[in-house]
Design a protein around this motif. Structure first.
Motif, mmCIF file in Angstrom:
data_model
loop_
_atom_site.group_PDB
_atom_site.id
_atom_site.type_symbol
_atom_site.label_atom_id
_atom_site.label_comp_id
_atom_site.label_asym_id
_atom_site.label_seq_id
_atom_site.Cartn_x
_atom_site.Cartn_y
_atom_site.Cartn_z
ATOM 1 N N MET A 1 0.815 -1.213 0.000
ATOM 2 C CA MET A 1 0.000 0.000 0.000
ATOM 3 C C MET A 1 0.852 1.269 0.000
ATOM 4 N N THR A 2 2.091 1.194 0.451
ATOM 5 C CA THR A 2 2.947 2.377 0.480
ATOM 6 C C THR A 2 4.268 2.084 -0.215
ATOM 7 N N LEU A 3 4.891 3.126 -0.744
ATOM 8 C CA LEU A 3 6.201 2.989 -1.369
ATOM 9 C C LEU A 3 7.230 2.575 -0.324
ATOM 10 N N GLY A 4 7.143 3.138 0.869
ATOM 11 C CA GLY A 4 8.076 2.801 1.935
ATOM 12 C C GLY A 4 8.018 1.331 2.315
ATOM 13 N N GLY A 5 6.827 0.781 2.371
ATOM 14 C CA GLY A 5 6.671 -0.642 2.684
ATOM 15 C C GLY A 5 7.285 -1.524 1.615
ATOM 16 N N CYS A 6 7.095 -1.141 0.366
ATOM 17 C CA CYS A 6 7.664 -1.886 -0.748
ATOM 18 C C CYS A 6 9.192 -1.828 -0.707
ATOM 19 N N GLN A 7 9.739 -0.639 -0.479
ATOM 20 C CA GLN A 7 11.189 -0.482 -0.432
ATOM 21 C C GLN A 7 11.798 -1.237 0.748
ATOM 22 N N THR A 8 11.129 -1.233 1.879
ATOM 23 C CA THR A 8 11.609 -1.975 3.046
ATOM 24 C C THR A 8 11.663 -3.467 2.748
ATOM 25 N N ALA A 9 10.607 -3.991 2.154
ATOM 26 C CA ALA A 9 10.574 -5.419 1.812
ATOM 27 C C ALA A 9 11.658 -5.754 0.791
ATOM 28 N N GLY A 10 11.854 -4.893 -0.183
ATOM 29 C CA GLY A 10 12.897 -5.125 -1.184
ATOM 30 C C GLY A 10 14.283 -5.136 -0.569
ATOM 31 N N GLN A 11 14.563 -4.176 0.307
ATOM 32 C CA GLN A 11 15.876 -4.106 0.947
ATOM 33 C C GLN A 11 16.102 -5.286 1.895
ATOM 34 N N GLN A 12 15.059 -5.706 2.596
ATOM 35 C CA GLN A 12 15.194 -6.857 3.483
ATOM 36 C C GLN A 12 15.520 -8.130 2.695
ATOM 37 N N GLY A 13 14.949 -8.252 1.504
ATOM 38 C CA GLY A 13 15.261 -9.404 0.654
ATOM 39 C C GLY A 13 16.716 -9.407 0.221
ATOM 40 N N ILE A 14 17.258 -8.226 -0.071
ATOM 41 C CA ILE A 14 18.681 -8.119 -0.420
ATOM 42 C C ILE A 14 19.535 -8.473 0.789
ATOM 43 N N ASP A 15 19.192 -7.910 1.948
ATOM 44 C CA ASP A 15 19.959 -8.164 3.170
ATOM 45 C C ASP A 15 19.986 -9.655 3.529
ATOM 46 N N ARG A 16 18.914 -10.365 3.243
ATOM 47 C CA ARG A 16 18.822 -11.792 3.579
ATOM 48 C C ARG A 16 19.367 -12.696 2.478
ATOM 49 N N GLY A 17 19.758 -12.096 1.352
ATOM 50 C CA GLY A 17 20.331 -12.868 0.254
ATOM 51 C C GLY A 17 19.322 -13.541 -0.653
ATOM 52 N N GLU B 1 4.849 1.313 -9.652
ATOM 53 C CA GLU B 1 3.511 1.796 -9.316
ATOM 54 C C GLU B 1 2.465 0.941 -10.011
ATOM 55 N N GLY B 2 1.473 0.488 -9.248
ATOM 56 C CA GLY B 2 0.398 -0.324 -9.800
ATOM 57 C C GLY B 2 -0.789 0.525 -10.220
ATOM 58 N N LYS B 3 -1.782 -0.120 -10.789
ATOM 59 C CA LYS B 3 -2.961 0.587 -11.283
ATOM 60 C C LYS B 3 -4.183 0.350 -10.420
ATOM 61 N N MET B 4 -4.096 -0.543 -9.452
ATOM 62 C CA MET B 4 -5.280 -0.921 -8.677
ATOM 63 C C MET B 4 -5.192 -0.364 -7.258
ATOM 64 N N TRP B 5 -6.228 0.324 -6.832
ATOM 65 C CA TRP B 5 -6.264 0.855 -5.474
ATOM 66 C C TRP B 5 -6.876 -0.209 -4.587
ATOM 67 N N PRO B 6 -6.480 -0.506 -3.415
ATOM 68 C CA PRO B 6 -5.552 0.225 -2.556
ATOM 69 C C PRO B 6 -4.112 -0.237 -2.660
ATOM 70 N N TRP B 7 -3.797 -1.319 -3.378
ATOM 71 C CA TRP B 7 -2.409 -1.765 -3.489
ATOM 72 C C TRP B 7 -1.761 -1.020 -4.628
ATOM 73 N N THR B 8 -0.928 -0.064 -4.290
ATOM 74 C CA THR B 8 -0.411 0.804 -5.331
ATOM 75 C C THR B 8 1.031 0.532 -5.727
ATOM 76 N N TRP B 9 1.751 -0.334 -5.028
ATOM 77 C CA TRP B 9 3.158 -0.586 -5.335
ATOM 78 C C TRP B 9 3.401 -2.079 -5.483
ATOM 79 N N ASN B 10 4.057 -2.462 -6.581
ATOM 80 C CA ASN B 10 4.381 -3.866 -6.873
ATOM 81 C C ASN B 10 5.878 -4.057 -6.700
ATOM 82 N N LEU B 11 6.267 -5.089 -5.965
ATOM 83 C CA LEU B 11 7.684 -5.391 -5.759
ATOM 84 C C LEU B 11 8.130 -6.436 -6.777
#
Length: 94
Positions: A55-71, A80-90
């Motif tokens: 739902m937020t860009l920050g949440g998406c970026q956090t999940a992406g960075q955590q995936g990198i940190d964990r390998g 950016e997605g087209k469907m509300w309320p999920w607006t960011w695709n990882l």
């Protein structure tokens, strides 16, 4: 009559408010090739694994960075997605 007018006013404010949210969000998705016929947002080259919607860009970026940190993956992109309320695709590379 007052209730009907109030509901109409609230609905109009909701539409205006939601419309401005979409206009203010930055576009991060890479342009797609004309030969691709896709219904979802296409991520950058070699980022072909869809990991979820946020739902937020920050949440998406956090999940992406955590995936990198964990390998789990080396690169990610929040598109950016087209469907509300999920607006960011990882999207990730693996």
């Amino acid at each position: 009559m007052r209730v009907r007018s109030a509901l109409t006013a609230i609905a109009a404010l909701a539409v205006v408010g939601l419309g401005s949210l979409g206009a203010a969000a930055p576009v991060v998705a890479a342009p797609t090739a004309a030969s691709h016929q896709v219904t979802a947002v296409q991520a950058a080259d070699s980022l072909d694994v869809h990991r979820g919607k946020y739902m937020t860009l920050g949440g998406c970026q956090t999940a992406g960075q955590q995936g990198i940190d964990r390998g789990h993956w080396d690169r990610y992109q929040c598109a950016e997605g087209k469907m509300w309320p999920w607006t960011w695709n990882l999207w990730t590379n693996r």
